[in-house]
Design a protein around this motif. Sequence first.
Motif, PDB file in Angstrom:
ATOM      1  N   GLY A  91       0.788  -1.081   0.114  1.00 30.05           N
ATOM      2  CA  GLY A  91      -0.008   0.108   0.088  1.00 30.05           C
ATOM      3  C   GLY A  91       0.847   1.288  -0.026  1.00 30.05           C
ATOM      4  N   LEU A  92       0.204   2.466   0.409  1.00 30.26           N
ATOM      5  CA  LEU A  92       0.867   3.538   0.472  1.00 30.26           C
ATOM      6  C   LEU A  92       1.396   4.121  -0.906  1.00 30.26           C
ATOM      7  N   SER A  93       0.853   3.849  -1.904  1.00 35.67           N
ATOM      8  CA  SER A  93       1.522   4.214  -3.264  1.00 35.67           C
ATOM      9  C   SER A  93       0.718   5.305  -3.691  1.00 35.67           C
ATOM     10  N   ALA A  94       1.232   6.424  -3.733  1.00 31.10           N
ATOM     11  CA  ALA A  94       0.438   7.779  -4.418  1.00 31.10           C
ATOM     12  C   ALA A  94       0.218   7.332  -6.022  1.00 31.10           C
ATOM     13  N   PHE A 119      -5.713  -3.163  -0.150  1.00 28.97           N
ATOM     14  CA  PHE A 119      -6.734  -2.388  -0.348  1.00 28.97           C
ATOM     15  C   PHE A 119      -6.436  -0.885   0.212  1.00 28.97           C
ATOM     16  N   GLN A 120      -5.267  -0.635   0.868  1.00 31.72           N
ATOM     17  CA  GLN A 120      -5.143   0.629   1.369  1.00 31.72           C
ATOM     18  C   GLN A 120      -5.056   1.678   0.434  1.00 31.72           C
ATOM     19  N   PRO A 121      -4.487   1.742  -0.878  1.00 38.27           N
ATOM     20  CA  PRO A 121      -4.620   2.940  -1.396  1.00 38.27           C
ATOM     21  C   PRO A 121      -5.963   3.292  -2.252  1.00 38.27           C
ATOM     22  N   PHE A 122      -6.816   2.346  -2.053  1.00 40.09           N
ATOM     23  CA  PHE A 122      -8.330   2.463  -2.451  1.00 40.09           C
ATOM     24  C   PHE A 122      -9.267   2.914  -1.368  1.00 40.09           C
ATOM     25  N   ASP A 123      -8.953   2.621  -0.512  1.00 40.25           N
ATOM     26  CA  ASP A 123      -9.803   2.923   0.992  1.00 40.25           C
ATOM     27  C   ASP A 123     -10.482   4.283   0.957  1.00 40.25           C
ATOM     28  N   TRP A 163      -2.691  -8.077  15.646  1.00 42.18           N
ATOM     29  CA  TRP A 163      -3.673  -7.254  15.973  1.00 42.18           C
ATOM     30  C   TRP A 163      -4.073  -6.363  15.157  1.00 42.18           C
ATOM     31  N   ARG A 164      -2.871  -5.733  14.291  1.00 45.36           N
ATOM     32  CA  ARG A 164      -3.339  -4.470  13.107  1.00 45.36           C
ATOM     33  C   ARG A 164      -4.116  -5.416  11.983  1.00 45.36           C
ATOM     34  N   ALA A 165      -3.569  -6.633  11.778  1.00 41.26           N
ATOM     35  CA  ALA A 165      -4.129  -7.323  10.634  1.00 41.26           C
ATOM     36  C   ALA A 165      -5.703  -7.616  10.877  1.00 41.26           C
ATOM     37  N   ARG A 166      -6.029  -7.980  12.070  1.00 40.25           N
ATOM     38  CA  ARG A 166      -7.495  -8.431  12.217  1.00 40.25           C
ATOM     39  C   ARG A 166      -8.144  -7.108  12.430  1.00 40.25           C
ATOM     40  N   ARG A 167      -7.705  -6.043  12.951  1.00 37.90           N
ATOM     41  CA  ARG A 167      -8.597  -4.859  12.831  1.00 37.90           C
ATOM     42  C   ARG A 167      -8.629  -4.179  11.328  1.00 37.90           C
ATOM     43  N   TRP A 168      -7.667  -4.567  10.491  1.00 31.50           N
ATOM     44  CA  TRP A 168      -7.742  -3.924   9.181  1.00 31.50           C
ATOM     45  C   TRP A 168      -8.691  -4.855   8.462  1.00 31.50           C
ATOM     46  N   GLU A 169      -8.810  -6.172   8.652  1.00 30.92           N
ATOM     47  CA  GLU A 169      -9.738  -7.070   7.999  1.00 30.92           C
ATOM     48  C   GLU A 169     -11.250  -6.795   8.193  1.00 30.92           C
ATOM     49  N   ASN A 170     -11.335  -6.296   9.537  1.00 32.65           N
ATOM     50  CA  ASN A 170     -12.567  -5.977  10.161  1.00 32.65           C
ATOM     51  C   ASN A 170     -13.113  -4.626   9.071  1.00 32.65           C
TER      52      ASN A 170
END
Length: 401
Positions: A91-94, A119-123, A163-170
């Motif tokens: 992610g984090l790709s401008a 998914f991060q660039p499209f969030d 923990w970060r992965a589960r939070r991100w999945e949710n």
Amino acid sequence: MRILWVLPYLPWPTTSGGKTRQYHLLRSLAARGHRITLLVQSKSSLDTPIQTALEPFLERLIVLPRRSLRHPVTLLSALFGPWPLLTVVNGLSAPLQARFSQLLEETWDVIQIEHSYSFQPFDRLLRGQSFVLTEHNLESSLGAATYDRFPGWLTFFVRFDQWRARRWENQVFDHASRVIAVTEDDAVAMRQLTQTPVDVVVNGVDTREFAAVQRDAASQRILFVGNYEYAPNKDAVQWALDEILPLLWRRCPQARFAIAGYALPQDWAELWPDSRIEWVGFVPQLTELQARSAVFFAPLRHGGGSKLKVLEALAAGLPLVSTAQGVSGLPLVDKQEYCAGETPEELAAALAQLLEDPHYARQLAVKGRDYVRDHHDWQIAAAQLEHVYQQLPVKDSSACV
């Protein structure tokens, strides 16, 4: 339908199960008349063989480079950002975000994102928009499959990243219109994390391609195939060579173990110098190697989803010996469609039985091939995916999606 399909890797060559799934689903959907634009962020560059393989069934192929793993953005965000490690890497790709924003100015019937970690660039851009998310594995649950190379002193970081992965999945699941799993077991786990409907689109096989394979029962060759950039495949081979094959060779000293697949570690031949081990590496035509083998072995202890290598082996008529993890997501019946084992002793005994009893091995091979033909052809998977598309919210014809 006009489909915008987004991937964090090029689906050719098909060096992994994920790439194989992408390639065949894209090809199958195109054959059904859908028009597909494929947007890819890739660590490997687009070359002529890749273009030749993909462009005939795509309306457009757009490939953007992925930054280096050691880039400061990746390193700093991995340590201090709110996203899990895999999401930071992909992610984090401008540039990717900007290109996706341009594409959203066009009208799409379906937007399909593969993997929550991409998914991060499209969030932000997809807030309030309809899209489908395919999750091949629950990354937060993979455990040793993801973090096995981390030293013990990084245990805190591993727990933090899970923990970060589960939070991100949710978060990503809740934003999607539909979530797609590859097995019903994974779908059940995902439904516990989100109110978004979760559908199953199975992994598949081109059953016509593998139907002509006739195994060589007299070869005594046991086959394993994997992508060795994926830690569970490395663990499977190491476990087999350290603990399982030595037991088998006491009973069947002529048995051979053929290890095929992408990114085979070069030092393995020195670590295990036995002449009965065949270091095959990546082969573009798997059916030729299957035809020279007697049994397929899947001694997997980690991972998730269903294993394409297992489905392809069954489709080729190879009797299967596997752990429960090797057949995860597949309702195969022990001693009728494959031989199960969890310990080195059980697995070695199962391999020996199939090598010594050709009639029993042939029975398993027929049953396994029938199962894959009836439940896992790529045309079945493509029809399941089309059914998911039909469940998407109906859009205003004047809106741009």
